[in-house]
Design an enzyme around this catalytic site. Sequence first.
Site, mmCIF file in Angstrom:
data_model
loop_
_atom_site.group_PDB
_atom_site.id
_atom_site.type_symbol
_atom_site.label_atom_id
_atom_site.label_comp_id
_atom_site.label_asym_id
_atom_site.label_seq_id
_atom_site.Cartn_x
_atom_site.Cartn_y
_atom_site.Cartn_z
ATOM 1 C CG HIS A 76 32.678 39.156 38.443
ATOM 2 N ND1 HIS A 76 32.462 37.836 38.772
ATOM 3 C CD2 HIS A 76 31.470 39.764 38.515
ATOM 4 C CE1 HIS A 76 31.176 37.655 39.001
ATOM 5 N NE2 HIS A 76 30.543 38.802 38.855
ATOM 6 C CG HIS A 80 36.499 37.311 40.828
ATOM 7 N ND1 HIS A 80 37.451 37.451 39.849
ATOM 8 C CD2 HIS A 80 35.393 36.837 40.202
ATOM 9 C CE1 HIS A 80 36.956 37.085 38.678
ATOM 10 N NE2 HIS A 80 35.713 36.695 38.858
ATOM 11 C CG ASP A 82 32.243 33.843 38.782
ATOM 12 O OD1 ASP A 82 32.787 34.923 39.078
ATOM 13 O OD2 ASP A 82 32.293 33.333 37.639
ATOM 14 C CG HIS A 86 28.660 35.957 37.291
ATOM 15 N ND1 HIS A 86 28.522 37.254 36.857
ATOM 16 C CD2 HIS A 86 29.808 35.497 36.727
ATOM 17 C CE1 HIS A 86 29.555 37.561 36.072
ATOM 18 N NE2 HIS A 86 30.336 36.514 35.970
ATOM 19 C CG HIS A 196 30.618 31.347 33.791
ATOM 20 N ND1 HIS A 196 31.590 31.630 32.870
ATOM 21 C CD2 HIS A 196 31.112 31.775 34.985
ATOM 22 C CE1 HIS A 196 32.617 32.212 33.465
ATOM 23 N NE2 HIS A 196 32.354 32.316 34.748
ATOM 24 C CD GLU A 209 35.673 33.175 37.209
ATOM 25 O OE1 GLU A 209 35.122 32.429 36.378
ATOM 26 O OE2 GLU A 209 35.247 34.322 37.463
#
Length: 244
Positions: A76, A80, A82, A86, A196, A209
Amino acid sequence: MNKLPLQLGAVIFGFSILSSAAVDYGNGKIFDITHKITSQLPSFGSMEGLGQFIWLVSSIKNGSTANASEFKLGTHTGTHVDAPSHFFQKYYDQGFDVTSLSLQALNGPALVVDVPRNNNITAEVMKSLKIPRGVHRVLFKTLNTDRGLMHKKEFASDFTGFKKDGAQWLVDNTDIKLVGLDYLSVSAYDDAAPTHHIFLRNREIHLVEGLNLDDIKPGKYTVHCLPLRMVGADGCPTRCILTP
Ligand SMILES: *[C@@H]1O[C@H](CO)[C@@H](O)[C@H](O)[C@H]1NC(C)=O
Ligand SMILES: *[C@@H]1O[C@H](CO)[C@@H](O)[C@H](O)[C@H]1NC(C)=O
Ligand SMILES: *[C@@H]1O[C@H](CO)[C@@H](O)[C@H](O)[C@H]1NC(C)=O
């Protein structure tokens, strides 16, 4: 007499090298929205920044024919993506890693929107943005960019991100499948897990992100993100670009 044209040639050659970054190959403008990976890059939860992440393992200086390095990076790091794995053990077990992400979701028409600077991204904020149905990719430009947070090695837990009600509102009321944000997490620090979970639960929404939106004006673009095809990775640094 021979010298003059040679020197002239060198000047012209030199100039063309210097300006090579601006050479137009006929593909139009590209905005690079990826942060450079440097030792000073902030790292989630750390005051030290990323630190050294790359080392020469063979070097010309030591008699090798070539320089070659190895690097070690958290999944991360910097700009990057996800993966569903994750935040969900079952998705980890089922192999929903970064290779399972949809290149269709990560590439295509996108909106860059300016988010009000006085709040995190709540349901109310999402509603106020009036993002039309049919928009699949949105990059949220926030106070994080104004504060230059990605340029400070100390992690800032007071960054702007989605609150869980904002995430739920997005899932329920929009067609967004790519959510991009300008700091290391799309969710506000206090709401990290629930937000998330809401985004990744259906394995439809793609999270990007740590975007660099410094020079990007709100509006319509085409986004391209191509994370490495790394089996088992719950996240991965990615190069992202926008084209007009
Ligand atoms: C180069 O050689 C020096 C001295 O033996 C050693 O300390 C260093 O780690 C070597 N570096 C590489 C990249 O091989
Ligand atoms: C190759 O490595 C040496 C150190 O051994 C370094 O001084 C040099 O700049 C490197 N060259 C390139 C092209 O990276
Ligand atoms: C967003 O939430 C964080 C806590 O997660 C808080 O520290 C920060 O002040 C909030 N930002 C704004 C603009 O309200």
